[in-house]
Design a protein around this motif. Structure first.
Motif, PDB file in Angstrom:
ATOM      1  N   LEU A 328      37.187  23.605  -5.692  1.00 31.60           N
ATOM      2  CA  LEU A 328      38.064  23.081  -4.689  1.00 31.60           C
ATOM      3  C   LEU A 328      37.950  21.485  -4.665  1.00 31.60           C
ATOM      4  N   LYS A 329      36.738  21.043  -5.131  1.00 26.06           N
ATOM      5  CA  LYS A 329      36.623  19.392  -5.197  1.00 26.06           C
ATOM      6  C   LYS A 329      37.629  18.713  -5.711  1.00 26.06           C
ATOM      7  N   SER A 330      38.075  19.292  -7.128  1.00 28.48           N
ATOM      8  CA  SER A 330      39.058  18.545  -7.513  1.00 28.48           C
ATOM      9  C   SER A 330      40.454  19.288  -7.743  1.00 28.48           C
ATOM     10  N   LYS A 331      40.193  20.331  -7.848  1.00 31.32           N
ATOM     11  CA  LYS A 331      41.440  21.014  -8.012  1.00 31.32           C
ATOM     12  C   LYS A 331      42.122  21.173  -6.571  1.00 31.32           C
ATOM     13  N   GLY A 332      41.417  21.206  -5.505  1.00 30.64           N
ATOM     14  CA  GLY A 332      42.098  21.276  -4.324  1.00 30.64           C
ATOM     15  C   GLY A 332      41.654  22.456  -3.508  1.00 30.64           C
ATOM     16  N   HIS A 333      42.135  22.538  -2.259  1.00 29.03           N
ATOM     17  CA  HIS A 333      41.861  23.761  -1.283  1.00 29.03           C
ATOM     18  C   HIS A 333      42.939  24.018  -0.361  1.00 29.03           C
ATOM     19  N   PRO A 334      43.901  24.586  -0.788  1.00 28.26           N
ATOM     20  CA  PRO A 334      44.983  25.080  -0.023  1.00 28.26           C
ATOM     21  C   PRO A 334      44.709  26.378   0.699  1.00 28.26           C
ATOM     22  N   LEU A 335      44.014  26.472   1.705  1.00 25.71           N
ATOM     23  CA  LEU A 335      43.148  27.670   2.355  1.00 25.71           C
ATOM     24  C   LEU A 335      43.498  29.028   1.745  1.00 25.71           C
ATOM     25  N   GLY A 336      44.645  29.532   1.965  1.00 27.79           N
ATOM     26  CA  GLY A 336      44.941  30.818   1.720  1.00 27.79           C
ATOM     27  C   GLY A 336      45.129  31.187   0.135  1.00 27.79           C
ATOM     28  N   ALA A 337      45.255  29.912  -0.578  1.00 29.85           N
ATOM     29  CA  ALA A 337      45.444  30.042  -2.142  1.00 29.85           C
ATOM     30  C   ALA A 337      44.036  30.025  -2.941  1.00 29.85           C
ATOM     31  N   SER A 338      43.114  29.436  -2.184  1.00 30.09           N
ATOM     32  CA  SER A 338      41.764  28.886  -2.995  1.00 30.09           C
ATOM     33  C   SER A 338      41.041  30.355  -3.846  1.00 30.09           C
ATOM     34  N   GLY A 339      40.881  31.272  -3.080  1.00 29.71           N
ATOM     35  CA  GLY A 339      40.258  32.370  -3.522  1.00 29.71           C
ATOM     36  C   GLY A 339      40.992  32.768  -4.780  1.00 29.71           C
ATOM     37  N   ILE A 340      42.204  32.977  -4.700  1.00 29.51           N
ATOM     38  CA  ILE A 340      43.118  33.550  -5.648  1.00 29.51           C
ATOM     39  C   ILE A 340      43.338  32.658  -6.821  1.00 29.51           C
ATOM     40  N   ALA A 341      43.271  31.277  -6.828  1.00 33.36           N
ATOM     41  CA  ALA A 341      43.012  30.481  -7.591  1.00 33.36           C
ATOM     42  C   ALA A 341      41.647  30.429  -8.528  1.00 33.36           C
ATOM     43  N   GLN A 342      40.747  30.900  -7.917  1.00 32.33           N
ATOM     44  CA  GLN A 342      39.275  31.001  -8.432  1.00 32.33           C
ATOM     45  C   GLN A 342      39.802  32.364  -9.525  1.00 32.33           C
ATOM     46  N   GLY A 343      40.100  33.431  -8.924  1.00 30.26           N
ATOM     47  CA  GLY A 343      40.588  34.497  -9.718  1.00 30.26           C
ATOM     48  C   GLY A 343      41.419  34.272 -10.887  1.00 30.26           C
ATOM     49  N   TYR A 344      42.291  33.333 -10.830  1.00 31.67           N
ATOM     50  CA  TYR A 344      43.110  32.731 -11.902  1.00 31.67           C
ATOM     51  C   TYR A 344      42.550  32.023 -12.833  1.00 31.67           C
ATOM     52  N   GLU A 345      41.703  31.334 -12.425  1.00 35.34           N
ATOM     53  CA  GLU A 345      40.867  30.693 -13.569  1.00 35.34           C
ATOM     54  C   GLU A 345      40.057  31.385 -14.492  1.00 35.34           C
TER      55      GLU A 345
END
Length: 384
Positions: A328-345
């Protein structure tokens, strides 16, 4: 009932300041995800939208129905999932449940938030609504909890202040190689330690940015996954848990009980241990949170996570790479997207599609937090 739930497609938009509004952001990620999986919209049974505050930020509600329309998913069942900043992780749990229960054979999960168009006072107020009203009226915000907890941790365990700075340095270095990350620039420890104080001892570079963006994942039974692809990931363990809403009621602010519960349940379900995890994405909204989650998930003993940062264990070339996406620190933190972006990584890492960020990984973990650990969802994924 389905015992093996697979992920066969994923996507993530560019995070940062975007001209697009929430409806456009969600459609962008959803369409890319379907294209990545090679799945036509007509096959989707359920569509879940992870979103905390489209109404508050944009005055836009009904985003789940709009997305079903925009992507041609009708008559799929649609639902919005709000679990504050853990909405993405809760969406992963909901999408998994829809497949595991047998209610759906193809579930699209999309998460997103549009935040950067508001002034700082407005966005701060929306995010602060996560806290308990009694804490909020006394000025106890999420950054203040982070500062107080960081001070407690550093003093109790005689930890080096530089170790928190090194979390930010590591995650920024990883973000350089993520073309979708909001901040793609390297920083050093001195930059972190000389940046403005936000909540002592934490400074500006100990905090994630305000972001726009979206991400998506496509879930189905493993038997169905094999009809579309030979490469996919399986969610072998997933669980969520809740801690006290009032942070000062916790016996120990450095212990994240929701993460402990969610993590232990996910490991039990997957029949794995922390030693089996090759790569992890943790919720580093503040640098101190990365350390606290490492300990709650048994990646490190209590009071020792900072030493693992110091010795390079969590670096991309270390024994347990953490936040290869930039976090979240560098990638960013659009609240509703963050957990899914973790899964995507993790999905990208397991399938060997992470490019310059690629590590050797067959098993990965995500942990997404709501508020200051008020709730958490942990997911374990394995390559197939």
């Amino acid at each position: 009932m389905c015992t093996n739930v697979a992920i066969i497609g994923g996507s993530m938009t560019k995070f940062g300041q975007r001209d697009a509004w929430i409806r456009e952001l969600l459609a962008e990620a959803g369409e890319k995800c379907l294209r990545d999986a090679g799945v036509p919209p007509s096959t989707i049974d359920h569509v879940y939208i992870s979103n905390m505050a489209s109404g508050e930020f944009e005055g836009r509600t009904g985003v789940m129905n709009a997305l079903a329309h925009d992507l041609g998913l009708l008559p799929a069942y649609s639902q919005r999932i709000d679990q504050t900043s853990a909405s993405g992780g809760a969406g992963m749990y909901g999408a998994w449940q829809s497949i595991a229960s047998g209610a759906s054979e193809m579930t699209l999960l999309v998460g997103g938030e549009k935040m950067t168009h508001t002034d700082t006072a407005t966005s701060t107020d929306v995010i602060a609504s996560i806290t308990h009203p009694d804490e909020y009226k006394h000025g106890a915000t999420l950054p203040s909890f982070a500062g107080l907890t960081a001070r407690t941790y550093l003093d109790r365990f005689d930890a080096a202040r530089e170790s928190l700075a090194k979390v930010a340095v590591k995650n920024h270095a990883n973000g350089v190689d993520n073309p979708k990350a909001q901040f793609r620039k390297r920083i050093d420890v001195e930059t972190v330690l000389e940046s403005p104080i936000i909540a002592d001892p934490l400074r500006l570079y100990d905090f994630c940015p305000v972001s726009d963006g979206s991400a998506a994942l496509l879930f189905c039974p493993e038997s169905v996954a094999k009809e579309y692809t030979d490469e996919y990931a399986v969610v072998s363990g997933i669980s969520g848990a809740t801690d006290t809403h009032v942070v000062h009621e916790r016996a120990d602010p450095t212990t994240m009980r929701a993460v402990e519960a969610a993590g232990s349940n996910a490991f039990r379900m997957a029949d794995l241990t922390p030693d089996d995890i090759d790569v992890a994405e943790l919720h580093d909204m503040f640098t101190i949170l990365e350390l606290l989650q490492m300990e709650a998930l048994d990646f490190a003993e209590t009071g020792t996570a900072w030493k693992h940062i110091e010795d390079g264990r969590t670096q991309r070339g270390g024994e347990l790479p953490i936040n290869t996406s930039g976090g979240l620190k560098s990638k960013g933190h659009p609240l509703g997207a963050s957990g899914i972006a973790q899964g995507y990584e993790i999905y990208e890492q397991l399938l060997g599609k992470a490019g310059a960020r690629q590590v050797t990984a067959e098993t990965g973990l995500t942990c997404n937090l709501g508020g200051f650990g008020n709730c958490a969802t942990a997911a374990i994924m394995e390559a197939k």
